[in-house]
Scaffold this active site. Structure first.
Site, mmCIF file in Angstrom:
data_model
loop_
_atom_site.group_PDB
_atom_site.id
_atom_site.type_symbol
_atom_site.label_atom_id
_atom_site.label_comp_id
_atom_site.label_asym_id
_atom_site.label_seq_id
_atom_site.Cartn_x
_atom_site.Cartn_y
_atom_site.Cartn_z
ATOM 1 N N VAL A 5 71.805 67.450 36.580
ATOM 2 C CA VAL A 5 72.146 67.386 35.087
ATOM 3 C C VAL A 5 71.418 65.835 35.026
ATOM 4 C CG1 VAL A 5 73.767 66.763 33.425
ATOM 5 C CG2 VAL A 5 74.006 68.728 35.200
ATOM 6 N N VAL A 14 79.434 67.843 37.423
ATOM 7 C CA VAL A 14 78.300 66.993 37.336
ATOM 8 C C VAL A 14 77.739 66.385 36.295
ATOM 9 C CG1 VAL A 14 75.748 67.336 38.284
ATOM 10 C CG2 VAL A 14 77.496 68.517 39.388
ATOM 11 N N ALA A 21 71.998 60.506 35.711
ATOM 12 C CA ALA A 21 71.530 61.758 36.254
ATOM 13 C C ALA A 21 72.651 61.876 37.216
ATOM 14 C CB ALA A 21 70.279 62.182 36.589
ATOM 15 N N LYS A 22 72.740 63.213 37.871
ATOM 16 C CA LYS A 22 73.758 63.559 38.776
ATOM 17 C C LYS A 22 73.335 65.050 39.409
ATOM 18 C CE LYS A 22 76.951 61.332 41.211
ATOM 19 N NZ LYS A 22 77.219 59.977 41.247
ATOM 20 N N GLY A 23 73.548 65.323 40.956
ATOM 21 C CA GLY A 23 73.291 66.374 41.338
ATOM 22 C C GLY A 23 74.170 66.758 42.296
#
Ligand code: NAD
Length: 419
Positions: A63, A87, A108-110
């Protein structure tokens, strides 16, 4: 994230925090409405050959919340509870964190919903490579640069770097941070989050007039963040009276032998069966009487249910989102000094930024340079947040969010709406 796609307890908490900051800042409503939801979200299926020959399909996410200040940046989490809402919340917090400490990066993050402790090394590698291949066109050194988070480490980052590089036909170390030194990592990255947390605690102690050499601490989580924070605090002379991980916790009023516990955890993967101190549950660890409490594991650990029982003076949030909104209110009433996650654990992304800069320049710094620059940035950020908190008469979390959100909003207004 008001819309149903991203809805989860974590994303609702992140959006509510944004709304409170936006209201206080009198933020342009056209900007605020955009910031409630991420720029882009990707859900991928990650088919993985397991050791028994079967194919298991994991679900992965990336995301990207906002990149108005620069390329997206954020960790990859491997944990059974990973989902799109969580996320998305973590991606939003990354936006505020990068902005707050003045990095030219977005949030962001995953993650992949899996239990990394149950996977063999071969399964972990296969899953990581396929996840990387699935998000390959979504990331890039100038687009989105992943890093480690809960359940991932430098080995996982090395596999991400190798998979991306194989597809490009040449080594691309700057695609990911938190890599091993041998393939373009930086000195000081592994320790950065826990060390940064300690620098911030030193600043807080200065403000509160707390003598750290006579202080006590309890740390929840004994992974990358928690174990380094416990070690750095012990090295400063703080008596670490409690630590825990997912296998349980240990308590000793006289102080735990943190260095020996680090050796034990490194040898045994976790603290189960550790011969030091007395056993304590994770729930009870949070309510130990101590000067400094460091949650450094999962989100939403301090809630309306247990916040009233906390007996610490300072709550330094190593984890992301460890305190719910109702708990925040109780902590304010109890006058516990909360150092919010976006400030307290920003050391990780700061040194990740240093790693990315060094990779792009092919010129590497000494550990002393890394640590000095880290400390300078964090000390300045702490003092800025404290100043806003005192001036605006708001708690440290709201002050940090006000700074983070307003910088992003200003950049958005300069750049305008592309239509
Ligand atoms: P990690 O995987 O290295 O360690 C996680 C630790 O938490 C382990 O010791 C695990 O046993 C423990 N844990 C898991 N469930 C628990 C439970 N129910 N009770 C107590 N302990 C439990 O992860 P990490 O990188 O140290 O990340 C920890 C937190 O810090 C996460 O919230 C993460 O988002 C945040 N964070 C990490 C970084 C980083 O650089 N790694 C940076 C900023 C924030």
């Amino acid at each position: 994230m008001a819309t149903v796609e991203w809805r989860s307890p974590a994303s609702e908490m992140a959006v509510k925090q944004l709304e409170v900051a936006a209201e206080r800042l009198n933020l342009d409503s056209n900007v605020a409405v955009r910031l409630r939801r991420p720029d882009r979200s990707l859900i991928v299926s990650v088919p993985t050959r397991m050791d028994d020959g079967r194919v298991h399909v994991f679900t992965g996410y990336r995301v990207q919340h906002n990149d108005v200040l620069g390329p997206f940046k954020g960790g990859i989490r491997y944990h059974p509870d990973v989902n799109l809402g969580e996320v998305s919340a973590l991606a939003m917090w990354m936006t505020w964190k990068c902005s707050l400490v003045g990095l030219p990066l977005g949030g962001a993050k995953g993650g992949v919903a899996c239990d990394p402790m149950q996977l063999s090394r071969a399964e972990l590698q296969a899953m990581t490579r396929r996840y990387t291949a699935e998000i390959l066109n979504f990331i890039g050194p100038e687009v989105d640069v992943p890093a480690p988070d809960m359940g991932t480490n430098e080995q996982v980052m090395a596999w991400v770097m190798d998979t991306y590089s194989q597809h490009k036909g040449h080594a691309v170390p700057e695609i990911v941070t938190g890599k091993p030194l041998d393939i373009g990592g930086t000195l000081g990255r592994r320790e950065a989050t826990g060390r940064g947390l300690t620098y911030i605690i030193i600043e807080a102690a200065g403000h509160l007039g707390m003598d750290l050499s006579r202080a006590t601490a309890a740390v929840q989580g004994f992974g990358n963040v928690g174990s380094v924070a416990a070690k750095e605090l012990a090295d400063l002379g703080v008596k670490v009276i409690g630590v825990s991980d997912q296998s349980g916790g240990f308590y000793d009023e006289a102080g735990l032998p943190v260095h020996r516990m680090l050796e034990y955890a490194a040898k045994n993967r976790d603290l189960s069966g550790c011969p030091y101190g007395h056993p304590v549950s994770n729930e009870d660890l949070l309510t130990l009487k101590c000067d400094i409490l460091v949650p450094a594991a999962l989100g939403m650990q301090i809630t309306g249910r247990n916040a009233g029982k906390l007996r610490c003076r300072v709550l330094a949030e190593g984890a992301n989102g460890p305190t719910t909104l109702d708990a925040d209110e109780i902590l304010r009433e109890k006058e516990i000094f909360v150092i919010p996650d976006v400030l307290a654990n920003a050391g990780g992304v700061i040194v990740s930024y240093f790693e990315w800069v060094q990779d792009l320049q092919n010129f590497f710094w000494t550990e002393a340079e890394v640590n000095k620059r880290l400390r300078d940035i964090l000390s300045r950020a702490f003092q800025e947040v404290l100043k806003v908190s005192l001036k605006e008469k708001v708690d440290m979390r709201l002050a940090a969010l006000m700074i983070g959100v307003s910088r992003v909003a200003r950049a958005m207004l300069w750049r305008g709406l592309y239509a």
